[in-house]
Design an enzyme around this catalytic site. Structure first.
Site, PDB file in Angstrom:
ATOM      1  N   GLY A  56     -32.789  18.774  50.223  1.00 15.22           N
ATOM      2  CA  GLY A  56     -32.066  20.089  49.959  1.00 15.22           C
ATOM      3  C   GLY A  56     -31.876  20.049  48.448  1.00 15.22           C
ATOM      4  CG  LEU A  58     -34.961  23.043  47.792  1.00 15.41           C
ATOM      5  CD1 LEU A  58     -35.817  24.257  48.497  1.00 15.41           C
ATOM      6  CD2 LEU A  58     -35.480  21.775  47.968  1.00 15.41           C
ATOM      7  CG  HIS A  62     -36.761  19.594  45.541  1.00 17.16           C
ATOM      8  ND1 HIS A  62     -35.680  19.669  45.075  1.00 17.16           N
ATOM      9  CD2 HIS A  62     -36.992  18.314  46.031  1.00 17.16           C
ATOM     10  CE1 HIS A  62     -35.027  18.509  45.309  1.00 17.16           C
ATOM     11  NE2 HIS A  62     -35.703  17.909  45.853  1.00 17.16           N
ATOM     12  N   GLY A 189     -42.281  13.060  44.337  1.00 15.84           N
ATOM     13  CA  GLY A 189     -42.123  13.009  42.958  1.00 15.84           C
ATOM     14  C   GLY A 189     -41.822  11.612  42.175  1.00 15.84           C
ATOM     15  CE  LYS A 191     -35.029  12.588  40.251  1.00 16.38           C
ATOM     16  NZ  LYS A 191     -34.431  11.508  40.876  1.00 16.38           N
ATOM     17  CG  ASP A 192     -36.634   9.584  43.809  1.00 17.33           C
ATOM     18  OD1 ASP A 192     -35.683   9.020  43.468  1.00 17.33           O
ATOM     19  OD2 ASP A 192     -36.829  10.938  43.976  1.00 17.33           O
ATOM     20  CD  GLN A 195     -37.641   8.133  47.901  1.00 14.93           C
ATOM     21  OE1 GLN A 195     -36.302   7.865  47.919  1.00 14.93           O
ATOM     22  NE2 GLN A 195     -38.249   9.301  48.195  1.00 14.93           N
ATOM     23  CB  SER A 232     -32.123  14.527  39.618  1.00 11.69           C
ATOM     24  OG  SER A 232     -31.275  13.780  40.654  1.00 11.69           O
ATOM     25  CB  SER A 233     -30.298  17.405  44.075  1.00 10.87           C
ATOM     26  OG  SER A 233     -31.644  17.683  44.701  1.00 10.87           O
TER      27      SER A 233
END
Length: 348
Positions: A56, A58, A62, A189, A191-192, A195, A232-233
């Site tokens: 979430g 967003l 995203h 994404g 950015k990660d 992961q 980023s959130s």
């Protein structure tokens, strides 16, 4: 600590109850059972399903994943689930931004025209913590019960050095989401980056049919067009004063990338990046902003092993190198990376 975890659990569980959901033109599926009924219909109709898993809050990063999914799939599902298992007890589970009404407004506005068809998001999957962790969940790894997934030998480097339980939580929840959603394609994404690469390996190692490893797509990082800060959130945590210094990490990585391209050793590249951070820290301190470098490192993109200090781009060979870092600006931890080498082997 257990009391705090229980409160977080109750909050997360209630936050996705049907009675509290905002109105939405997109179907909101709040249980695994309701989602599976929706998914079976897509199977019966032979339609491809793209999947964008999120927690979430967003932002345009995203939404770039959603746009990619809309362009490449007949149906697109986005999940919103703040996963307790990837937060250590001292991390920000309770305060992580939860902005469901705004998220749904942003998602509703997304569309892509393919031929004569206008594609929009087909469903939002909002599972409860109880659905995702039927045996219960604790942020204390030693207290957890039930089935969990680990990626042996790949999760202790880079982000795993600073967050030793993080990838266990990520790989476990995404395994559950893939089992529930059964996507044709999934989108993550850059950015990660660690992961995303781990999840691609997960699908390969465990023979996932939905999605297959080649259908786990990594999409280039979306950045602020003015200063390059990776979206980023957690950027929402930054004060206006702190936000001024947040782009320092990307600037430092760019200096290291340039040095690497010029044939300098990995050790020299990292030193130049650290010098950039040190210079910005001085100005930030004058403005009352505390900055602390967690790490800047260069790793093999297949093994995540740290490159030798004397390595340079000739010695690195054909395998892309991940130049990554983490930086605390105030109480906000920012991460970023640049892939050097054959980008197409990763970003696709």
């Amino acid at each position: 600590m257990r009391r705090c975890v229980t409160k977080a659990y109750i909050f997360l569980h209630r936050s996705m109850s049907t009675s509290s959901l905002p109105p939405s033109p997109i179907p909101l599926l709040t249980s695994v059972a309701s989602y599976r009924r929706w998914r079976q219909k897509a199977f019966d109709e032979g339609k491809s399903v793209g999947f964008v898993p999120t927690m979430g809050a967003l932002h345009d990063g995203h939404l770039s994943l959603v746009q990619r999914s809309l362009a490449e799939n007949e149906l697109t599902v986005l999940s919103i689930f703040v996963n307790p298992a990837q937060f250590a007890p001292h991390e920000d589970l309770a305060t992580y931004p939860r902005t469901l009404p705004g998220d749904l407004e942003l998602l509703t506005a997304q569309q892509v025209t393919v031929g004569e068809a206008v594609r929009k998001a087909s469903a939002v999957f909002l599972p409860s913590v109880q659905d995702m962790y039927p045996s219960g969940i604790s942020q204390d790894v030693s207290a957890q019960k039930g089935a969990f997934v680990e990626m042996k030998g790949y999760g202790h480097q880079m982000e795993g050095t600073s967050r030793p339980t993080f990838f266990r939580g990520v790989v476990t929840v995404v395994t559950k989401l893939f089992n529930a959603v059964q996507p044709t394609n999934a989108y993550f994404g850059q950015k990660d980056i660690q992961q995303a690469l781990l999840l691609r390996r997960l699908c390969k190692d465990l023979l996932f049919p939905h999605p297959e490893a080649d259908h786990v797509h990594i999409v280039a990082t979306t950045r602020d067009p003015n200063d390059g800060l990776a979206l980023s959130s957690r950027n929402a945590y930054l004060s206006a004063n702190e936000r001024k210094f947040a782009p320092a990490l990307y600037k430092a990585l760019q200096y290291a990338e340039s040095a690497w391209s010029n044939g300098e050793s990995k050790d020299r590249c990292i030193s130049k990046a650290v010098a950039v951070i040190d210079e910005v820290k001085v100005q930030a301190a004058i403005d009352g902003v505390d900055m602390r470098l967690d790490y800047i490192e260069m790793n093999d993109s297949e093994t995540f092993d740290v490159l030798d200090a004397s390595s340079n781009h000739q010695l690195a060979g054909d395998i892309p190198v991940i130049l990554s870092g983490a930086l605390w600006v105030g109480k906000t931890r920012l991460i970023d990376n640049i892939v050097v080498g054959d980008l197409k082997r990763i970003i696709r």
